[in-house]
Design an enzyme around this catalytic site. Structure first.
Site, PDB file in Angstrom:
ATOM      1  CB  SER A  95      -0.918  -0.013   1.222  1.00  0.00           C
ATOM      2  OG  SER A  95      -0.165  -0.012   2.416  1.00  0.00           O
ATOM      3  CE1 TYR A  96       1.753   7.657  -1.864  1.00  0.00           C
ATOM      4  CE2 TYR A  96       1.159   8.410   0.337  1.00  0.00           C
ATOM      5  CZ  TYR A  96       1.731   8.647  -0.900  1.00  0.00           C
ATOM      6  OH  TYR A  96       2.292   9.870  -1.161  1.00  0.00           O
TER       7      TYR A  96
END
Length: 845
Positions: free
Chosen positions: A333-334
């Site tokens: 994820s980010y």
């Protein structure tokens, strides 16, 4: 049909979005954009209930960069104090990639704009940069025209959720970034210019090309020097303790003195005398308590950088580069988030179930799912992005190297946050020997919990004999031991990151950049496998100098306050103008005081470095002002120094500097020097005028340029006399004949490392005054050796185009590739020598 343009932050993200929004490659079209690095993906779809055409493209980070107008660019003619009140402007960040032209072209005929920039303040700022370029070119619509997509991972579910919850860009967050950029530019450049000019004109062995100051960089350096000072001031102190060993039934046990240690030798001897003849130790008590080792909190950016440095041996900057690549590829994820707690709505089961097929931990994950995963308690949900988690399974063969090691850690950490804690039994026994108390402890693991997936955090068993039976133990040894206190180690990157976070220096996105900057500026050196940061002489002198003049310049409080004020802009509690005006007023007053008291810092530099007059250096070339010889100072940064005029002329770095046959520059009469990169015939070299390199005499010529970029029309060393044609490997480079490459003649690009080898063994190769009619390249005049000439009837003189002439072309090769370069392939004549209608030697387009 309605056209919806979507803009991502990187081309790879745009490509991933296109594939996720339109899985069928047959229905997607990809075409080049005006920016070569940013292609455009087109497909049909549905937007707000209507059929539309989607165009997805990207920027390459920031579209614009902040800078001073041209009248403030000169380091010598502009007083740094004036920079605090100077206007700023925003220029295209990289004009070569033509990003503004690209965005304007894609905006034509478009009705709606959806922005897929990173979901942080920097991303919000880029949103408004894109809007500034594209909106004037788009069709006008009555309803909302610009939408903001909020996403945390490049997965189908996350992207679809973002499309269903489109919002609007946040101008307040964008303005907060504008404020930080303006403050960092004005404060940093003002102090940096003043310091650099002051010190480099005085000291020869100052190992720093630029003596920089940064509102975040300098407090970061301050933490490292503070630890260095603590180590230097530390005085070891001896201490003594009493060691006792007891046994029963042949089982020995080491006991620890309840007093731990004393700092007086006579006192230790006194206690030892009191018990040395005691033969039995009385067991006073034995307790068993259950202990727990808590599982880790969900992973945020700061913790990831700390773990990367501490456990994986990677620098924070390197960690974030790898994390960015893993995110773009859809593996995690980010990676920029302040959250260390999963939101209540967070779906952790989907990424957890995906890990069941991974051989390294699949069996553990399956059991965890069967038992029921339970997320960690505690932590902070900052509301920006969820913590960093794996998004799809990966295998070592897919990634390899540091990418796999980082993914492996992120995944194990994620699984651990859903696992039970580690439970163990801790046994504590207390003894009495004479009048003194002693103790011993042991551990026995009951359930390893999350440590089974994070084995480096495993609690080790510390076995103890059975203490449940009361009675005495025999004393087998009783002695006095000696030790001494030790200083703390230098700050590790992990410790420095913690200090920066605690004191509000930088953000989760910029902390790694600030640490990388103090390393690149040669203010600290990273040493050892533990990656400790050891300050250099120049780093120590700078920090001590700031403390002598104005400690606020290096202490974290001032920057922490500025970060707080910048956050007020994002929250709507203060305006851009209020924060910038107040902060600049504070730093302007500090700068004026700093300039007045500069001698206090200079005294420290005098003690650490040699002045230019004291620095040894060989006399090389003549000064054009006094016609006396100048010293070549080889210590970094390399430079020429004229003792007569007391002037300093920095030169190109990381290269050899040689005499160039007493040739002079026609503009200023300075003797030229030859700079050479690499070794032997494969190295790139070109002449440099020390004065023109620093003070260009020709209008439009920038500083830091050698003769191979000088446009003087008559100088025999200039680009205008030696340029042949455009480089085929970079945007605006020109191939220039190397003046000292004989007998292995070659041309070098004056911008990049591309080289073209010319006929070997020729007596001389030079440029003619004519250009090729087919491609525009300058014709070469080649004087071949009589014994090896390829010309008929023993001719040696030949004039031709290196690009279009078959004979000359067949005798050329390139320097850094074994394959034949397209520039020298068959089918010549269609491409012009320096790109389109440009002339051979930097003439008009």
């Amino acid at each position: 049909m309605v056209v919806v343009v979507m803009v991502a932050e990187k081309p790879s993200i745009a490509s991933s979005l296109a594939a996720l929004l339109c899985p069928s490659s047959a229905q997607r079209q990809k075409r080049p954009g005006k920016c070569p690095q940013s292609p455009v993906h087109e497909f049909a779809g549905t937007f707000r209930g209507a059929r539309v055409t989607f165009r997805i493209t990207s920027v390459l980070g920031h579209v614009f960069s902040i800078d001073f107008p041209p009248q403030y660019q000169s380091w010598d003619q502009v007083d740094p104090l004036d920079l605090f009140d100077a206007e700023t402007l925003k220029n295209e960040a990289n004009a070569k990639v033509r990003m503004c032209s690209h965005l304007k072209h894609e905006a034509k005929g478009a009705d709606y704009l959806v922005l897929w920039l990173d979901c942080d303040r920097e991303g919000e700022n880029i949103c408004f940069e894109v809007m500034e370029v594209m909106l004037p070119k788009m069709n006008r619509v009555r309803d909302q025209q610009v939408y903001r997509a909020k996403f945390s991972a490049l997965t189908t579910s996350d992207v679809r959720r973002a499309m269903q919850t489109l919002g609007a860009p946040n101008e307040l967050e964008a303005r907060s970034v504008d404020a930080r950029q303006e403050l960092d530019l004005k404060v940093g450049v003002a102090f940096t210019r003043f310091q650099t000019r002051y010190f480099q004109g005085k000291y020869g062995n100052l190992d720093a090309r630029i003596v920089s100051y940064g509102p975040c960089q300098t407090p970061t350096l301050g933490f490292c020097v503070a630890r260095h000072d603590e180590i230097q001031q530390f005085s070891p102190e001896p201490f003594w303790s009493i060691a006792v060993k007891v046994q029963r039934n042949g089982v020995p046990v080491d006991l620890t003195w309840a007093r731990k240690r004393v700092f007086d030798h006579n006192t230790a001897i006194l206690f030892h005398e009191m018990i040395k003849d005691v033969s039995k130790a009385e067991l006073l008590s034995c307790e068993n308590k259950e202990g727990r080792k808590s599982k880790p909190k969900p992973l945020n950016t700061v913790e990831l950088m700390k773990i990367g440095s501490q456990n994986l041996g990677m620098g924070p900057h390197h960690v974030m580069q790898i994390a960015e690549r893993l995110y773009i590829a859809g593996y995690i994820s980010y990676p920029r988030t302040e959250s260390s707690k999963y939101p209540d709505s967070f779906d952790y089961m989907t990424p957890l179930q995906a890990q069941r097929s991974q051989p390294a931990w699949g069996e553990y994950v399956s059991k965890l799912i069967a038992d029921g995963p339970k997320p960690s308690k505690g932590g902070v949900d900052a509301g920006d992005h969820p913590p960093i988690t794996p998004m799809r399974v990966a295998y070592e063969d897919d990634l390899g190297g540091d990418s796999w090691r980082l993914y492996d850690y992120i995944t194990r950490h994620f699984i651990a946050t859903l696992s039970p804690g580690c439970r163990f039994i801790k046994t504590s026994a207390r003894f009495r020997v004479g009048a003194e108390r002693f103790k011993c402890t042991g551990k026995r693991v009951v359930s390893p919990g999350f440590t089974a997936i994070m084995p480096w955090m495993l609690v080790e068993d510390q076995p103890m004999p059975d203490m449940s039976i009361a009675g005495d133990w025999l004393v087998s040894e009783c002695s006095v031991t000696q030790g001494k206190t030790s200083p703390p180690d230098y700050l590790s990157e992990s410790e420095l990151i913690s200090l920066m976070e605690k004191n509000g220096i930088g953000t989760d996105a910029s902390i790694s950049v600030h640490i990388n900057n103090i390393c690149e500026r040669n203010y600290v050196a990273v040493q050892g496998g533990t990656r400790v940061l050891v300050p250099t002489e120049v780093g120590i002198a700078l920090v001590h100098g700031y403390h002598r003049i104005d400690p606020d310049l290096v202490l974290p409080a001032v920057r922490s306050n500025i970060e707080k004020y910048i956050a007020y802009i994002a929250q709507g509690r203060s305006t851009f103008d209020e924060v910038v005006a107040h902060s600049l007023r504070v730093f302007k007053e500090k700068f004026m005081y700093f300039v007045r008291k500069m001698t206090r810092m200079d005294q420290l530099f005098e003690a650490s470095f040699s002045t230019l007059t004291e620095t040894t250096g060989k006399f090389r070339s003549k000064c054009g002002k006094c016609n006396r010889y100048m010293k070549f100072i080889h210590l970094k940064p390399a430079r020429m120094y004229c003792p007569t005029c007391d002037d300093v002329y920095p030169l190109p770095q990381n290269c050899a500097v040689k005499l160039y046959g007493e040739r002079t520059c026609p503009l200023d009469n300075f003797e030229l020097v030859l700079v050479q990169f690499g070794q032997g015939g494969s190295g790139k070299s070109y002449p440099v005028c020390p004065h023109c390199f620093n003070y260009p005499a020709l209008e439009g010529m920038a500083t830091g340029k050698g003769c191979n970029e000088c446009t003087h029309p008559t100088c025999e060393h200039s680009l205008a006399r030696n340029g042949v044609g455009e480089c085929q490997e970079c945007e605006d480079g020109v191939l220039v004949i190397n003046p000292i490459s004989a007998p292995k003649w070659h041309m070098d690009c004056n911008k990049c490392n591309f080289m073209v080898y010319l006929p070997e063994g020729a007596h001389k190769i030079r440029c003619s005054k004519n250009s090729c009619e087919r491609c525009g390249c300058t014709l070469l005049i080649v004087d071949f050796n009589k014994k090896t000439t390829p010309l008929a009837d023993g001719e040696t003189h030949y004039k031709a185009c290196v690009l279009c002439d078959d004979l000359l072309n067949s005798l050329t090769s390139i320097g850094h590739s074994k394959r034949r370069h397209p520039m020298f392939s068959r089918g010549r004549g269609k491409r012009r020598g320096r790109g389109g209608k440009r002339r051979g030697r930097g003439g008009k387009r």
